[in-house]
Design an enzyme around this catalytic site. Structure first.
Site, PDB file in Angstrom:
ATOM      1  CE  LYS A 128      -8.006 -14.692  15.695  1.00  0.00           C
ATOM      2  NZ  LYS A 128      -7.591 -14.924  14.288  1.00  0.00           N
TER       3      LYS A 128
ATOM      4  CG  ASP B  28     -23.839 -22.055  20.074  1.00  0.00           C
ATOM      5  OD1 ASP B  28     -23.021 -21.138  19.873  1.00  0.00           O
ATOM      6  OD2 ASP B  28     -24.791 -21.948  20.859  1.00  0.00           O
TER       7      ASP B  28
ATOM      8  CG  HIS C 223      -1.080 -14.375   8.246  1.00  0.00           C
ATOM      9  ND1 HIS C 223      -1.937 -15.416   8.484  1.00  0.00           N
ATOM     10  CD2 HIS C 223      -1.733 -13.260   8.639  1.00  0.00           C
ATOM     11  CE1 HIS C 223      -3.054 -14.949   9.012  1.00  0.00           C
ATOM     12  NE2 HIS C 223      -2.959 -13.643   9.102  1.00  0.00           N
TER      13      HIS C 223
END
Ligand code: MEV
Length: 396
Positions: free
Chosen positions: A264, A280, A379
Protein backbone atom coordinates in the site's frame (compact mmCIF):
# COMPACT_ATOMS: atom_id res chain seq x y z
CA UNK A 1 13.31 16.03 -21.23
CA UNK A 2 13.89 18.54 -18.42
CA UNK A 3 16.23 21.45 -19.04
CA UNK A 4 17.49 21.64 -15.44
CA UNK A 5 17.93 19.72 -12.21
CA UNK A 6 14.95 18.28 -10.33
CA UNK A 7 16.68 19.14 -7.04
CA UNK A 8 15.53 22.46 -5.59
CA UNK A 9 16.79 23.56 -2.20
CA UNK A 10 14.11 25.48 -0.31
CA UNK A 11 11.24 24.55 -2.66
CA UNK A 12 8.71 24.12 0.15
CA UNK A 13 9.29 27.64 1.46
CA UNK A 14 8.20 29.18 -1.87
CA UNK A 15 4.67 30.39 -2.60
CA UNK A 16 2.50 28.16 -4.81
CA UNK A 17 2.84 30.67 -7.64
CA UNK A 18 6.63 30.74 -7.31
CA UNK A 19 6.77 26.90 -7.22
CA UNK A 20 4.78 26.79 -10.46
CA UNK A 21 7.12 29.29 -12.05
CA UNK A 22 10.23 27.30 -11.09
CA UNK A 23 8.76 24.00 -12.27
CA UNK A 24 7.61 25.52 -15.57
CA UNK A 25 11.11 26.92 -16.06
CA UNK A 26 12.97 23.63 -15.83
CA UNK A 27 10.25 21.67 -17.61
CA UNK A 28 10.41 24.10 -20.52
CA UNK A 29 6.71 24.98 -20.19
CA UNK A 30 5.26 28.31 -21.15
CA UNK A 31 5.15 30.58 -18.07
CA UNK A 32 1.44 30.73 -17.15
CA UNK A 33 0.55 27.26 -18.45
CA UNK A 34 0.57 25.57 -15.03
CA UNK A 35 -1.41 28.36 -13.38
CA UNK A 36 -4.06 28.46 -16.11
CA UNK A 37 -4.52 24.69 -16.21
CA UNK A 38 -4.50 24.20 -12.44
CA UNK A 39 -7.01 26.98 -11.79
CA UNK A 40 -9.70 24.65 -13.21
CA UNK A 41 -8.19 21.56 -11.57
CA UNK A 42 -6.74 20.76 -14.97
CA UNK A 43 -10.17 19.96 -16.39
CA UNK A 44 -13.01 22.26 -17.40
CA UNK A 45 -16.65 21.30 -17.37
CA UNK A 46 -16.65 20.50 -21.08
CA UNK A 47 -13.73 18.15 -20.54
CA UNK A 48 -15.58 16.40 -17.72
CA UNK A 49 -18.62 15.93 -19.98
CA UNK A 50 -16.39 14.52 -22.67
CA UNK A 51 -14.82 12.00 -20.29
CA UNK A 52 -17.81 10.53 -18.44
CA UNK A 53 -21.58 10.33 -18.62
CA UNK A 54 -24.02 12.20 -16.38
CA UNK A 55 -21.25 14.52 -15.19
CA UNK A 56 -22.09 16.94 -12.37
CA UNK A 57 -18.73 18.69 -12.21
CA UNK A 58 -15.21 17.95 -11.03
CA UNK A 59 -13.80 16.98 -7.60
CA UNK A 60 -10.44 18.55 -6.81
CA UNK A 61 -7.56 16.61 -5.25
CA UNK A 62 -4.16 18.15 -4.40
CA UNK A 63 -1.56 18.10 -7.16
CA UNK A 64 2.09 18.31 -6.07
CA UNK A 65 5.56 17.45 -7.26
CA UNK A 66 8.11 14.91 -6.08
CA UNK A 67 11.61 16.37 -6.37
CA UNK A 68 15.16 14.98 -6.66
CA UNK A 69 14.27 12.10 -8.98
CA UNK A 70 17.18 10.93 -11.11
CA UNK A 71 16.65 7.82 -13.22
CA UNK A 72 19.29 6.25 -15.48
CA UNK A 73 21.34 9.44 -15.14
CA UNK A 74 18.50 11.82 -16.14
CA UNK A 75 16.42 14.14 -13.99
CA UNK A 76 12.64 13.82 -13.69
CA UNK A 77 9.90 15.60 -11.74
CA UNK A 78 7.25 13.30 -10.31
CA UNK A 79 3.78 14.86 -10.77
CA UNK A 80 1.72 13.46 -7.88
CA UNK A 81 -2.02 13.65 -7.24
CA UNK A 82 -2.98 12.38 -3.79
CA UNK A 83 -5.19 13.31 -0.85
CA UNK A 84 -2.86 11.89 1.85
CA UNK A 85 -0.45 14.25 3.62
CA UNK A 86 3.25 13.38 3.87
CA UNK A 87 3.42 11.12 0.79
CA UNK A 88 4.88 13.76 -1.55
CA UNK A 89 7.35 15.01 1.08
CA UNK A 90 8.37 11.42 1.84
CA UNK A 91 8.89 10.62 -1.85
CA UNK A 92 11.10 13.70 -2.31
CA UNK A 93 13.11 12.98 0.85
CA UNK A 94 13.82 9.41 -0.15
CA UNK A 95 14.58 10.36 -3.78
CA UNK A 96 17.15 12.81 -2.39
CA UNK A 97 18.85 10.07 -0.38
CA UNK A 98 18.80 7.76 -3.40
CA UNK A 99 20.23 10.54 -5.57
CA UNK A 100 23.19 10.64 -3.19
CA UNK A 101 23.78 6.98 -4.10
CA UNK A 102 23.71 7.71 -7.85
CA UNK A 103 19.95 7.74 -8.42
CA UNK A 104 17.55 5.07 -9.62
CA UNK A 105 18.44 2.54 -12.30
CA UNK A 106 15.50 1.31 -14.37
CA UNK A 107 14.55 -0.98 -17.21
CA UNK A 108 11.25 -1.75 -18.89
CA UNK A 109 9.85 -4.61 -20.98
CA UNK A 110 8.28 -3.86 -24.37
CA UNK A 111 4.68 -2.58 -24.04
CA UNK A 112 3.09 -6.02 -24.39
CA UNK A 113 -0.55 -6.27 -23.34
CA UNK A 114 -2.53 -9.52 -23.34
CA UNK A 115 -5.86 -9.97 -25.17
CA UNK A 116 -7.74 -12.92 -23.65
CA UNK A 117 -10.21 -14.95 -25.70
CA UNK A 118 -12.00 -17.53 -23.59
CA UNK A 119 -13.80 -20.52 -25.04
CA UNK A 120 -15.76 -22.99 -22.89
CA UNK A 121 -17.48 -26.30 -23.52
CA UNK A 122 -14.36 -27.57 -25.29
CA UNK A 123 -14.55 -31.39 -25.40
CA UNK A 124 -10.99 -32.07 -26.58
CA UNK A 125 -8.71 -29.43 -25.04
CA UNK A 126 -5.48 -31.03 -26.30
CA UNK A 127 -6.75 -30.92 -29.88
CA UNK A 128 -7.94 -27.33 -29.41
CA UNK A 129 -4.50 -26.23 -28.19
CA UNK A 130 -2.80 -27.90 -31.18
CA UNK A 131 -5.19 -26.35 -33.71
CA UNK A 132 -4.83 -22.89 -32.13
CA UNK A 133 -1.03 -23.12 -32.06
CA UNK A 134 -0.99 -24.18 -35.69
CA UNK A 135 -3.10 -21.14 -36.56
CA UNK A 136 -0.71 -18.67 -34.89
CA UNK A 137 0.34 -16.88 -38.10
CA UNK A 138 -3.26 -16.65 -39.34
CA UNK A 139 -4.52 -15.26 -36.01
CA UNK A 140 -1.70 -12.71 -35.69
CA UNK A 141 -2.36 -11.48 -39.21
CA UNK A 142 -6.09 -11.16 -38.46
CA UNK A 143 -5.31 -9.29 -35.23
CA UNK A 144 -3.09 -6.82 -37.05
CA UNK A 145 -5.78 -6.20 -39.70
CA UNK A 146 -8.08 -5.10 -36.86
CA UNK A 147 -5.64 -2.48 -35.50
CA UNK A 148 -4.06 -0.78 -38.54
CA UNK A 149 -3.20 2.50 -36.81
CA UNK A 150 -1.18 0.76 -34.06
CA UNK A 151 0.60 -1.33 -36.71
CA UNK A 152 1.39 1.91 -38.57
CA UNK A 153 3.00 3.29 -35.37
CA UNK A 154 5.26 0.24 -35.10
CA UNK A 155 3.14 -1.83 -32.71
CA UNK A 156 0.80 -4.77 -33.20
CA UNK A 157 0.21 -8.42 -32.37
CA UNK A 158 3.46 -10.27 -31.72
CA UNK A 159 2.70 -13.71 -30.41
CA UNK A 160 0.07 -16.15 -29.25
CA UNK A 161 -0.17 -18.43 -26.21
CA UNK A 162 -2.86 -20.99 -25.41
CA UNK A 163 -3.83 -22.38 -22.02
CA UNK A 164 -6.03 -25.25 -20.92
CA UNK A 165 -7.77 -24.15 -17.72
CA UNK A 166 -9.62 -27.44 -17.23
CA UNK A 167 -13.43 -27.99 -17.07
CA UNK A 168 -13.58 -27.41 -20.84
CA UNK A 169 -12.17 -23.87 -20.66
CA UNK A 170 -9.46 -22.97 -23.18
CA UNK A 171 -8.05 -19.47 -23.22
CA UNK A 172 -6.04 -17.88 -26.00
CA UNK A 173 -3.69 -14.97 -25.27
CA UNK A 174 -2.68 -12.59 -28.03
CA UNK A 175 0.34 -10.49 -27.08
CA UNK A 176 0.03 -7.00 -28.49
CA UNK A 177 2.77 -4.37 -28.44
CA UNK A 178 0.89 -1.14 -27.64
CA UNK A 179 3.92 1.22 -27.96
CA UNK A 180 3.24 4.40 -25.96
CA UNK A 181 -0.49 3.73 -25.45
CA UNK A 182 -1.94 1.96 -22.43
CA UNK A 183 -3.75 -0.05 -25.07
CA UNK A 184 -6.97 -1.25 -23.41
CA UNK A 185 -9.24 -0.35 -26.33
CA UNK A 186 -6.83 -1.71 -28.92
CA UNK A 187 -6.42 -4.99 -27.10
CA UNK A 188 -10.16 -5.38 -26.63
CA UNK A 189 -10.60 -4.77 -30.37
CA UNK A 190 -8.15 -7.61 -31.07
CA UNK A 191 -9.92 -9.96 -28.64
CA UNK A 192 -13.30 -9.27 -30.26
CA UNK A 193 -11.97 -9.49 -33.82
CA UNK A 194 -10.52 -12.98 -33.24
CA UNK A 195 -13.28 -14.42 -31.06
CA UNK A 196 -15.33 -16.35 -33.62
CA UNK A 197 -12.34 -17.88 -35.37
CA UNK A 198 -10.73 -18.91 -32.05
CA UNK A 199 -13.98 -20.58 -30.94
CA UNK A 200 -14.19 -22.38 -34.28
CA UNK A 201 -10.60 -23.65 -33.97
CA UNK A 202 -11.15 -24.73 -30.36
CA UNK A 203 -14.50 -26.29 -31.24
CA UNK A 204 -16.24 -24.74 -28.26
CA UNK A 205 -18.54 -21.90 -27.27
CA UNK A 206 -17.13 -18.37 -27.41
CA UNK A 207 -16.97 -16.68 -24.00
CA UNK A 208 -15.26 -13.48 -22.83
CA UNK A 209 -13.02 -11.34 -25.03
CA UNK A 210 -11.14 -8.75 -23.02
CA UNK A 211 -7.64 -7.61 -22.04
CA UNK A 212 -5.93 -9.01 -18.95
CA UNK A 213 -4.86 -6.40 -16.41
CA UNK A 214 -2.29 -8.91 -15.19
CA UNK A 215 0.11 -7.67 -17.87
CA UNK A 216 3.17 -9.55 -16.62
CA UNK A 217 4.97 -9.08 -19.96
CA UNK A 218 4.95 -5.32 -19.45
CA UNK A 219 6.98 -4.99 -16.26
CA UNK A 220 9.17 -2.18 -15.01
CA UNK A 221 12.15 -2.88 -12.76
CA UNK A 222 13.83 -0.16 -10.71
CA UNK A 223 16.78 -0.47 -8.34
CA UNK A 224 18.30 2.08 -5.97
CA UNK A 225 21.25 2.26 -3.61
CA UNK A 226 21.70 4.44 -0.57
CA UNK A 227 25.08 4.69 1.17
CA UNK A 228 24.40 3.54 4.72
CA UNK A 229 26.69 6.26 6.06
CA UNK A 230 24.36 8.90 4.53
CA UNK A 231 21.18 7.25 5.83
CA UNK A 232 21.27 8.85 9.25
CA UNK A 233 20.40 12.33 10.50
CA UNK A 234 20.67 14.35 13.72
CA UNK A 235 18.58 11.87 15.68
CA UNK A 236 19.03 8.61 13.76
CA UNK A 237 22.09 6.42 13.28
CA UNK A 238 22.51 5.57 9.53
CA UNK A 239 23.62 1.91 9.82
CA UNK A 240 20.95 1.22 12.47
CA UNK A 241 18.19 2.74 10.28
CA UNK A 242 19.42 0.81 7.21
CA UNK A 243 19.40 -2.45 9.18
CA UNK A 244 15.86 -1.64 10.29
CA UNK A 245 14.76 -1.17 6.65
CA UNK A 246 16.31 -4.51 5.62
CA UNK A 247 14.54 -6.26 8.55
CA UNK A 248 11.25 -4.56 7.64
CA UNK A 249 11.66 -5.89 4.10
CA UNK A 250 12.15 -9.45 5.44
CA UNK A 251 9.04 -9.06 7.62
CA UNK A 252 7.00 -8.24 4.49
CA UNK A 253 8.55 -11.19 2.65
CA UNK A 254 7.55 -13.55 5.46
CA UNK A 255 4.04 -12.23 6.17
CA UNK A 256 1.26 -11.44 3.65
CA UNK A 257 -0.51 -9.31 6.30
CA UNK A 258 2.52 -7.04 6.41
CA UNK A 259 3.14 -7.34 2.63
CA UNK A 260 -0.29 -5.80 1.94
CA UNK A 261 0.57 -2.69 3.98
CA UNK A 262 4.11 -2.55 2.59
CA UNK A 263 2.62 -2.61 -0.93
CA UNK A 264 0.00 0.00 0.00
CA UNK A 265 2.86 2.35 0.85
CA UNK A 266 4.45 1.61 -2.53
CA UNK A 267 1.18 2.28 -4.34
CA UNK A 268 0.93 5.67 -2.55
CA UNK A 269 3.74 6.79 -4.86
CA UNK A 270 2.85 4.75 -7.93
CA UNK A 271 -0.84 5.71 -8.00
CA UNK A 272 -0.12 9.39 -7.37
CA UNK A 273 1.98 9.58 -10.56
CA UNK A 274 -0.43 7.37 -12.51
CA UNK A 275 -3.41 9.52 -11.53
CA UNK A 276 -1.62 12.82 -12.18
CA UNK A 277 -0.85 11.76 -15.74
CA UNK A 278 -4.43 10.72 -16.52
CA UNK A 279 -3.71 7.01 -16.49
CA UNK A 280 -5.89 4.17 -15.23
CA UNK A 281 -4.71 3.59 -11.66
CA UNK A 282 -7.22 0.76 -11.09
CA UNK A 283 -5.59 -1.14 -13.95
CA UNK A 284 -2.14 -0.57 -12.42
CA UNK A 285 -3.40 -1.62 -8.98
CA UNK A 286 -4.99 -4.80 -10.38
CA UNK A 287 -1.79 -5.72 -12.21
CA UNK A 288 0.42 -4.93 -9.23
CA UNK A 289 -1.50 -7.10 -6.77
CA UNK A 290 -1.87 -10.01 -9.21
CA UNK A 291 1.91 -9.81 -9.75
CA UNK A 292 2.51 -9.67 -6.00
CA UNK A 293 0.65 -12.99 -5.68
CA UNK A 294 2.31 -14.68 -8.67
CA UNK A 295 4.13 -17.32 -6.59
CA UNK A 296 0.87 -18.37 -4.98
CA UNK A 297 1.70 -16.36 -1.87
CA UNK A 298 1.14 -12.59 -1.67
CA UNK A 299 4.58 -10.93 -1.51
CA UNK A 300 6.12 -7.44 -1.36
CA UNK A 301 6.62 -5.66 -4.69
CA UNK A 302 9.83 -4.09 -3.38
CA UNK A 303 12.59 -5.53 -1.21
CA UNK A 304 15.65 -4.04 0.53
CA UNK A 305 18.99 -5.63 1.38
CA UNK A 306 22.26 -4.54 2.94
CA UNK A 307 25.01 -5.17 0.34
CA UNK A 308 28.71 -4.46 -0.15
CA UNK A 309 29.58 -5.60 3.37
CA UNK A 310 26.77 -3.60 4.85
CA UNK A 311 27.88 -0.25 3.42
CA UNK A 312 24.98 0.11 0.96
CA UNK A 313 21.24 -0.33 1.28
CA UNK A 314 19.92 -1.69 -2.02
CA UNK A 315 16.24 -1.67 -3.01
CA UNK A 316 14.50 -3.29 -5.91
CA UNK A 317 10.94 -3.03 -7.21
CA UNK A 318 9.30 -4.91 -10.05
CA UNK A 319 5.69 -4.60 -11.16
CA UNK A 320 3.54 -4.54 -14.31
CA UNK A 321 3.13 -1.00 -15.56
CA UNK A 322 0.46 -0.43 -18.21
CA UNK A 323 0.71 3.30 -18.79
CA UNK A 324 0.13 5.50 -21.80
CA UNK A 325 1.62 8.78 -22.88
CA UNK A 326 -0.79 8.99 -25.82
CA UNK A 327 -4.56 8.50 -26.03
CA UNK A 328 -6.93 7.74 -23.16
CA UNK A 329 -7.80 10.53 -20.72
CA UNK A 330 -4.85 12.58 -22.01
CA UNK A 331 -7.02 13.55 -24.99
CA UNK A 332 -9.51 15.52 -22.90
CA UNK A 333 -7.56 16.38 -19.75
CA UNK A 334 -5.39 19.53 -19.93
CA UNK A 335 -3.99 18.96 -16.43
CA UNK A 336 -2.89 15.40 -17.17
CA UNK A 337 -1.18 16.53 -20.39
CA UNK A 338 0.63 19.24 -18.46
CA UNK A 339 1.63 16.82 -15.68
CA UNK A 340 3.12 14.55 -18.29
CA UNK A 341 4.92 17.45 -19.96
CA UNK A 342 6.39 18.63 -16.66
CA UNK A 343 7.59 15.12 -15.66
CA UNK A 344 10.34 14.98 -18.28
CA UNK A 345 9.14 11.50 -19.38
CA UNK A 346 9.27 11.22 -23.15
CA UNK A 347 7.45 7.91 -23.53
CA UNK A 348 5.39 5.30 -21.69
CA UNK A 349 8.47 3.35 -20.57
CA UNK A 350 10.01 6.41 -18.89
CA UNK A 351 6.71 7.35 -17.26
CA UNK A 352 6.42 3.80 -15.86
CA UNK A 353 9.95 4.02 -14.50
CA UNK A 354 9.12 7.32 -12.81
CA UNK A 355 5.95 5.86 -11.23
CA UNK A 356 7.86 2.78 -10.02
CA UNK A 357 10.69 4.98 -8.68
CA UNK A 358 8.11 7.07 -6.78
CA UNK A 359 6.74 3.81 -5.35
CA UNK A 360 10.20 2.63 -4.27
CA UNK A 361 10.96 6.05 -2.75
CA UNK A 362 7.70 6.04 -0.74
CA UNK A 363 8.48 2.51 0.43
CA UNK A 364 11.96 3.50 1.61
CA UNK A 365 10.60 6.53 3.46
CA UNK A 366 7.86 4.49 5.14
CA UNK A 367 10.18 1.65 6.20
CA UNK A 368 12.79 4.06 7.52
CA UNK A 369 10.20 5.90 9.60
CA UNK A 370 8.60 2.67 10.84
CA UNK A 371 11.97 1.17 11.76
CA UNK A 372 13.12 4.25 13.67
CA UNK A 373 10.85 6.85 15.25
CA UNK A 374 7.56 5.27 14.08
CA UNK A 375 5.22 6.62 11.43
CA UNK A 376 2.97 8.76 13.60
CA UNK A 377 5.39 11.54 14.51
CA UNK A 378 6.03 12.91 11.03
CA UNK A 379 2.84 11.62 9.42
CA UNK A 380 0.45 12.92 12.04
CA UNK A 381 2.22 16.26 12.27
CA UNK A 382 1.42 16.77 8.61
CA UNK A 383 -2.11 15.40 9.10
CA UNK A 384 -2.80 17.91 11.88
CA UNK A 385 -1.42 20.72 9.78
CA UNK A 386 -3.60 19.63 6.86
CA UNK A 387 -6.77 19.25 8.86
CA UNK A 388 -6.07 22.03 11.41
CA UNK A 389 -7.64 19.74 14.00
CA UNK A 390 -8.29 20.99 17.52
CA UNK A 391 -5.11 19.57 19.08
CA UNK A 392 -3.36 22.86 18.67
CA UNK A 393 -0.71 24.11 16.36
CA UNK A 394 2.01 21.85 15.04
CA UNK A 395 5.56 22.68 16.00
CA UNK A 396 7.42 24.03 12.97
C1 MEV B 1 0.45 4.73 4.80
O1 MEV B 1 -0.26 5.36 3.75
C2 MEV B 1 1.48 3.77 4.23
C3 MEV B 1 2.26 2.95 5.25
O2 MEV B 1 1.36 2.19 6.08
C4 MEV B 1 3.16 2.02 4.49
C5 MEV B 1 3.90 1.00 5.32
O3 MEV B 1 3.43 0.62 6.41
O4 MEV B 1 4.94 0.52 4.81
C6 MEV B 1 3.06 3.84 6.20
Amino acid sequence: MLTGSSSFPGFRALSVEERRRRIAEIAGLEGGALTRALETGGLDEGGAEQMVEDALGRLAVPFGVGLHFRINGRDFLAPMVIEEPSVIAAASHAAKRIRAGGGFMAETDPSIMIAQIEVHGVRDAARALTRLREATAELIAAANRAIPSLVERGGGARDLAVRDLGEGFVVTHVHVDCCDAMGANTVNTVAEALGDRVAELADGELGLRILSNYCDRRCTRVTARVPVAAFGDDTTDGPEAARGVALASRFAELDPYRAATHNKGIMNGVDAVVLATGNDWRAVEAGAHAFAARSGRYAPLATWRLVDEGTQLEGRIELPMALGTVGGALRAHDGARLALAMSGADNAAELGQLAAAAGLACNLAALRALATEGIQKGHMALHRRALAEPCGPVAP
